[in-house]
Design an enzyme around this catalytic site. Structure first.
Site, PDB file in Angstrom:
ATOM      1  N   HIS A 182       0.826  -1.216   0.000  1.00  0.00           N
ATOM      2  CA  HIS A 182       0.000   0.000   0.000  1.00  0.00           C
ATOM      3  C   HIS A 182       0.859   1.264   0.000  1.00  0.00           C
ATOM      4  O   HIS A 182       0.531   2.242   0.666  1.00  0.00           O
ATOM      5  CB  HIS A 182      -0.960   0.008   1.202  1.00  0.00           C
ATOM      6  CG  HIS A 182      -2.199  -0.803   0.956  1.00  0.00           C
ATOM      7  ND1 HIS A 182      -3.251  -0.337   0.217  1.00  0.00           N
ATOM      8  CD2 HIS A 182      -2.529  -2.056   1.334  1.00  0.00           C
ATOM      9  CE1 HIS A 182      -4.195  -1.272   0.151  1.00  0.00           C
ATOM     10  NE2 HIS A 182      -3.783  -2.332   0.822  1.00  0.00           N
ATOM     11  N   SER A 197     -11.860 -17.956 -22.923  1.00  0.00           N
ATOM     12  CA  SER A 197     -10.822 -18.454 -22.018  1.00  0.00           C
ATOM     13  C   SER A 197     -10.921 -19.963 -21.936  1.00  0.00           C
ATOM     14  O   SER A 197     -11.988 -20.534 -22.178  1.00  0.00           O
ATOM     15  CB  SER A 197     -11.000 -17.847 -20.621  1.00  0.00           C
ATOM     16  OG  SER A 197     -12.084 -18.472 -19.971  1.00  0.00           O
ATOM     17  N   GLY A 250      -8.571 -14.079  -7.040  1.00  0.00           N
ATOM     18  CA  GLY A 250      -9.067 -13.695  -5.719  1.00  0.00           C
ATOM     19  C   GLY A 250      -8.115 -14.032  -4.583  1.00  0.00           C
ATOM     20  O   GLY A 250      -8.453 -13.862  -3.415  1.00  0.00           O
ATOM     21  N   LEU A 287      -2.873 -12.511  -5.569  1.00  0.00           N
ATOM     22  CA  LEU A 287      -1.606 -12.771  -6.260  1.00  0.00           C
ATOM     23  C   LEU A 287      -1.596 -12.130  -7.650  1.00  0.00           C
ATOM     24  O   LEU A 287      -0.814 -12.497  -8.515  1.00  0.00           O
ATOM     25  CB  LEU A 287      -1.357 -14.290  -6.354  1.00  0.00           C
ATOM     26  CG  LEU A 287      -1.304 -15.013  -4.999  1.00  0.00           C
ATOM     27  CD1 LEU A 287      -1.175 -16.522  -5.186  1.00  0.00           C
ATOM     28  CD2 LEU A 287      -0.143 -14.493  -4.144  1.00  0.00           C
ATOM     29  N   SER A 288      -2.491 -11.148  -7.840  1.00  0.00           N
ATOM     30  CA  SER A 288      -2.512 -10.338  -9.065  1.00  0.00           C
ATOM     31  C   SER A 288      -2.836 -11.102 -10.327  1.00  0.00           C
ATOM     32  O   SER A 288      -2.164 -10.939 -11.353  1.00  0.00           O
ATOM     33  CB  SER A 288      -1.177  -9.620  -9.255  1.00  0.00           C
ATOM     34  OG  SER A 288      -1.119  -8.565  -8.389  1.00  0.00           O
ATOM     35  N   SER A 289      -3.884 -11.904 -10.275  1.00  0.00           N
ATOM     36  CA  SER A 289      -4.313 -12.562 -11.511  1.00  0.00           C
ATOM     37  C   SER A 289      -4.781 -11.507 -12.517  1.00  0.00           C
ATOM     38  O   SER A 289      -4.631 -11.688 -13.723  1.00  0.00           O
ATOM     39  CB  SER A 289      -5.423 -13.571 -11.229  1.00  0.00           C
ATOM     40  OG  SER A 289      -6.510 -12.940 -10.608  1.00  0.00           O
ATOM     41  N   SER A 290      -5.324 -10.388 -12.029  1.00  0.00           N
ATOM     42  CA  SER A 290      -5.795  -9.375 -12.979  1.00  0.00           C
ATOM     43  C   SER A 290      -4.624  -8.713 -13.703  1.00  0.00           C
ATOM     44  O   SER A 290      -4.672  -8.517 -14.922  1.00  0.00           O
ATOM     45  CB  SER A 290      -6.674  -8.331 -12.281  1.00  0.00           C
ATOM     46  OG  SER A 290      -6.060  -7.874 -11.116  1.00  0.00           O
ATOM     47  N   GLU A 347      -6.872  -0.930 -15.841  1.00  0.00           N
ATOM     48  CA  GLU A 347      -7.541  -1.319 -14.585  1.00  0.00           C
ATOM     49  C   GLU A 347      -8.184  -0.097 -13.907  1.00  0.00           C
ATOM     50  O   GLU A 347      -9.292  -0.173 -13.392  1.00  0.00           O
ATOM     51  CB  GLU A 347      -6.539  -2.017 -13.650  1.00  0.00           C
ATOM     52  CG  GLU A 347      -7.243  -2.629 -12.472  1.00  0.00           C
ATOM     53  CD  GLU A 347      -6.549  -3.845 -11.888  1.00  0.00           C
ATOM     54  OE1 GLU A 347      -5.689  -4.449 -12.558  1.00  0.00           O
ATOM     55  OE2 GLU A 347      -6.882  -4.172 -10.733  1.00  0.00           O
ATOM     56  N   ASP A 407       1.779  -4.114  -9.385  1.00  0.00           N
ATOM     57  CA  ASP A 407       1.498  -5.453  -9.910  1.00  0.00           C
ATOM     58  C   ASP A 407       1.849  -5.564 -11.397  1.00  0.00           C
ATOM     59  O   ASP A 407       2.467  -6.535 -11.839  1.00  0.00           O
ATOM     60  CB  ASP A 407       0.015  -5.803  -9.702  1.00  0.00           C
ATOM     61  CG  ASP A 407      -0.396  -5.675  -8.246  1.00  0.00           C
ATOM     62  OD1 ASP A 407       0.490  -5.633  -7.377  1.00  0.00           O
ATOM     63  OD2 ASP A 407      -1.611  -5.614  -7.978  1.00  0.00           O
TER      64      ASP A 407
HETATM   65  C1  GLA Z   1      -3.193  -4.239  -4.910  1.00  0.00           C
HETATM   66  C2  GLA Z   1      -2.946  -3.142  -5.949  1.00  0.00           C
HETATM   67  C3  GLA Z   1      -1.491  -2.681  -5.940  1.00  0.00           C
HETATM   68  C4  GLA Z   1      -1.016  -2.351  -4.515  1.00  0.00           C
HETATM   69  C5  GLA Z   1      -1.397  -3.474  -3.535  1.00  0.00           C
HETATM   70  C6  GLA Z   1      -1.088  -3.097  -2.116  1.00  0.00           C
HETATM   71  O1  GLA Z   1      -2.503  -5.398  -5.281  1.00  0.00           O
HETATM   72  O2  GLA Z   1      -3.258  -3.619  -7.239  1.00  0.00           O
HETATM   73  O3  GLA Z   1      -1.338  -1.579  -6.784  1.00  0.00           O
HETATM   74  O4  GLA Z   1      -1.505  -1.110  -4.089  1.00  0.00           O
HETATM   75  O5  GLA Z   1      -2.764  -3.808  -3.624  1.00  0.00           O
HETATM   76  O6  GLA Z   1       0.265  -2.935  -1.943  1.00  0.00           O
END
Ligand code: GLA
Length: 381
Positions: A32, A65, A116, A119-122, A154, A166
């Site tokens: 954050h 997909s 969800g 782990l940044s799937s998006s 996004e 991410d």
């Molecule tokens: C999500 C957001 C990131 C980052 C984190 C927290 O993953 O996509 O940009 O802010 O939360 O560190």
């Protein structure tokens, strides 16, 4: 021929022109603070999203997909703008829009970044599409531009006000290293992260908790930092020192003060972690990871019972450090463990979850892996 090619051929009746992949991420430390122009230290994980794409002369964008392969989403390229139809397809459409693409496309995606799980799937999906289109259409964009275009998708198409961490690590990550990223200008340094050589493992714990607060809670945290910065006369938390924050305490609400305290201390912890990693001092790395969790839980208030229980159980099983990762309110935690303590930690976490009737946690591990790549398939045809 890769399996995504075969599936693409079956679906669209011809070979894809480009195939790409982009990874999810875990963040070692620096949570954050990307939207506060801070430093972050994530790495790309082995789990990734693949995209196969061809151009289409009929002006339609078709998206499917592997997971929903009987369903082809279709939209005219002229309708690809914020507010368009689409569910998860908006991550793909957002990239097409932010890159300014004006021709039709056939797109198939497949991936194994758990959705969800924080782990940044998006970001993996956005970046797989962005690098594929950059290669296919010869856009000539560099890594920073691709990361920014994916973030814009996004922010403005999906409507999630995320920072730049991410997408940057999904594109710039390298095997064997964490990425020290300066979120102000996206300059970066690779920091070797060789846990295995030190007899350690980084366990990823997906708590399987997804709390509804996610979207509003994230935007609120970001807004609190922005309003604290403006009241204290700085551009972002990055410019704020602890002395300035303490001296300006009276200008801030109590909430703004503690949110800002997290940001200022977390930025310092990232830099201390880099120093500790360079010395090979994993005890110190563990302690900084713990301080990060406490700050996210107490000052930033983005943890949740499942994350706190996972962290406490990992620590009780001997973890050098453990903390929540990502946006929070659910998702995953990490624990830095001696290899011989990993099973003990998994058992301790599973038992603690069962005792509280939480969902069953899932465990992963990943070494720092390569970032996104794309290649034209002409040679394969
Ligand atoms: C999500 C957001 C990131 C980052 C984190 C927290 O993953 O996509 O940009 O802010 O939360 O560190």
């Amino acid at each position: 021929m890769s399996s995504i090619s075969t599936e693409f051929q079956t679906l669209f009746g011809h070979q894809p022109e480009v195939i790409s992949e982009a990874p999810g991420r875990v963040n070692l430390i620096g949570e954050h603070i990307d939207y506060s122009e801070g430093f972050v230290l994530p790495f790309a994980i082995a789990n990734r999203t693949h995209a196969a794409i061809s151009r289409s002369s009929d002006g339609l964008v078709r998206i499917s997909s592997h997971q929903r392969r009987n369903n082809i989403f279709s939209i005219s390229i002229t309708d690809v703008k914020p507010g368009s139809k689409g569910d998860w397809e908006k991550y793909v459409l957002g990239v097409i829009w932010s890159l300014g693409i004006t021709e039709g496309l056939n797109i198939l995606v497949d991936g194994n970044v758990p959705a969800g799980a924080g782990l940044s799937s998006s970001a993996a999906l956005e970046c797989a599409v962005a690098v594929a289109l950059n290669t296919l259409l010869n856009l000539g964009l560099d890594d920073k531009e691709l990361a920014r275009a994916s973030q814009k998708a996004e922010n403005e198409y999906v409507g999630m006000p995320c920072g730049i961490m991410d997408q940057s690590v999904s594109i710039m990550g390298k095997a064997g290293s964490a990425l020290l990223l300066d979120c102000r200008d996206l300059s970066s340094e690779l920091i070797p992260f060789s846990v295995a050589d030190a007899g350690l493992e980084l366990l990823i714990i997906d708590t399987q908790a997804h709390h509804a607060l996610v979207d509003g809670g994230y935007a609120e945290r970001r807004a609190a930092c922005e309003s604290a910065a403006s009241k204290l006369g700085v551009n972002s938390m990055r410019e704020l020192t602890m002395e300035q924050l303490l001296a300006g305490k009276d200008k801030l609400s109590d909430v703004e003060f503690i949110r800002a305290r997290h940001a200022v201390t977390e930025i310092a912890r990232v830099l201390s972690t880099v120093e500790a990693l360079k010395r090979g001092d994993f005890t110190e790395v563990g302690s900084l990871i713990n301080q990060s969790h406490n700050s996210l839980r107490d000052d930033y208030a983005v943890s949740c019972p499942e994350l706190d229980v996972a962290v406490d159980a990992a620590l009780s099983a001997g973890a050098l450090g453990s903390r929540m990762v990502g946006g929070g309110f659910g998702g995953s935690a990490i624990a830095l463990l001696r290899v011989e303590d990993v099973d003990k930690a998994k058992t301790a976490i599973s038992e603690s979850f069962e005792k509280r009737s939480f969902k069953k946690p899932r465990f992963f591990t990943s070494l720092p892996s390569a970032g996104a790549s794309a290649s034209l398939t002409t040679k394969l045809q």
